[in-house]
Design an enzyme around this catalytic site. Sequence first.
Site, mmCIF file in Angstrom:
data_model
loop_
_atom_site.group_PDB
_atom_site.id
_atom_site.type_symbol
_atom_site.label_atom_id
_atom_site.label_comp_id
_atom_site.label_asym_id
_atom_site.label_seq_id
_atom_site.Cartn_x
_atom_site.Cartn_y
_atom_site.Cartn_z
ATOM 1 N N SER A 125 -82.511 10.906 28.965
ATOM 2 C CA SER A 125 -81.152 11.008 29.514
ATOM 3 C C SER A 125 -80.453 12.247 28.991
ATOM 4 O O SER A 125 -80.687 12.674 27.855
ATOM 5 C CB SER A 125 -80.382 9.756 29.089
ATOM 6 O OG SER A 125 -79.008 9.907 29.328
ATOM 7 N N TYR A 150 -77.539 2.971 22.399
ATOM 8 C CA TYR A 150 -78.331 3.258 23.604
ATOM 9 C C TYR A 150 -78.843 4.705 23.580
ATOM 10 O O TYR A 150 -80.029 4.969 23.758
ATOM 11 C CB TYR A 150 -77.508 3.020 24.882
ATOM 12 C CG TYR A 150 -78.188 3.626 26.103
ATOM 13 C CD1 TYR A 150 -79.298 3.009 26.663
ATOM 14 C CD2 TYR A 150 -77.759 4.847 26.632
ATOM 15 C CE1 TYR A 150 -79.955 3.579 27.737
ATOM 16 C CE2 TYR A 150 -78.418 5.426 27.706
ATOM 17 C CZ TYR A 150 -79.516 4.789 28.259
ATOM 18 O OH TYR A 150 -80.179 5.379 29.306
ATOM 19 N N LYS A 154 -82.867 6.649 23.192
ATOM 20 C CA LYS A 154 -83.509 7.704 23.996
ATOM 21 C C LYS A 154 -84.005 8.828 23.076
ATOM 22 O O LYS A 154 -85.097 9.365 23.265
ATOM 23 C CB LYS A 154 -82.526 8.245 25.042
ATOM 24 C CG LYS A 154 -82.191 7.225 26.116
ATOM 25 C CD LYS A 154 -83.419 6.807 26.908
ATOM 26 C CE LYS A 154 -83.215 5.581 27.747
ATOM 27 N NZ LYS A 154 -84.426 5.054 28.371
#
Length: 337
Positions: A125, A150, A154
């Site tokens: 992302s 979150y 990644k």
Amino acid sequence: MKILVTGGLGFIGSHTVVELQNEGFEVVIVDNLSNSSIEVLDGIERITNKKPLFENIDLRDKKSVQDFFVKHQDIDGVIHFAASKAVGESVENPLLYYENNINALVYILQELQAKAKANFIFSSSCTVYGQAETMPITENAPVQQAMSPYGNTKQIGEEIILDVAKVSNINAILLRYFNPIGSHPSAEIGELPLGVPQNLVPFITQTAVGLRKELSVFGNDYPTPDGTAIRDYIHVVDLAKAHVVALQRLLENKNLDKVETFNIGTGTGSSVLEVIYAFEKVSNQKLPYKIVGRREGDVTEAYANTDKANNVLGWKAKSSLEEALASAWKWEQKIKK
Ligand code: NAD
Ligand code: WQD
């Protein structure tokens, strides 16, 4: 060629399965339906005339992952979408995110590491860049301190893949998505947010269809031309196609580094107000909205330099913001019925 698509019933995964099947790949989907519905399989079949194989497996269960790879020894590539993705929820419940996004990744890589050769694509992302210093953002921009658990999953995911690729036969491509929006033009599949949408475009379409009273625009005091924050909104079908070319690159294995990273965006930034106006144009209706304070953790602007994906993958986003919004609108109207 047989491809495992984890999270293949989700938003980006389902669109990617369609593009893979259109290109003649055989697809096996693994999904635990935690953020998707089994009916998506029918939508994929209606578009492609082919129902992919499906295994309802929770990737947090190591034994199930092992059993899957014993049963399917002929997997030529893995595209790993399955993850939890709600930024706010990850702050509330970080261990849920570390367990789902990291354990599942590790279990899959353990199985791939045992193979003579393996190809792996990871859903990363643009959140890894945080607020980048220069726009547009190239892949060489530094990865910043993650702003949420979150986002951290990644970053850690990328690092795990880099470490494992060094000592194994795994080749990998990390795709750093900017902001995926829209749906398949057939409106057979699309985005299905659970509860109140956190992302801009599903909130807009739900407001326009009457499910929400008005959109809150989070801040108009950013140092941008109209004061609202800027993002790079990419049509999910363009994003799906990037996976197919990335996979083909891995399978061809020509001039490939062990791990390659690509930004996947349009290269154009749009402000929140520009998105609203574009939506009003394609839906031919006024959108009720009000300006409120900034949302915590939001960056001012993020849009991609896509030269690397254009030149190395030979991929370029084709759809305009209007086309992407029109597809999102068509989908919202259909699922309301
Ligand atoms: P999504 O929630 O629609 O799809 C994820 C799918 O994975 C769902 O179908 C869910 O049921 C499944 N899943 C989750 N945990 C699982 C588990 N333990 N076992 C099996 N299946 C599981 O999300 P999406 O928007 O399609 O995102 C796909 C990937 O792209 C994710 O890794 C996400 O972090 C990443 N990503 C998304 C965006 C975005 O804005 N949508 C942006 C950048 C990166
Ligand atoms: C876009 C813009 C909001 C909702 C998030 C994750 C990121 C990535 C994609 C996965 C921002 C504004 C939004 C609303 C608004 N996911 N907005 N009113 O924040 O760029 O990224 O999703 O990796 O990690 O953080 O996308 O769609 O939430 O917001 O004004 O009701 O719209 O402030 O400027 P974002 P978004």
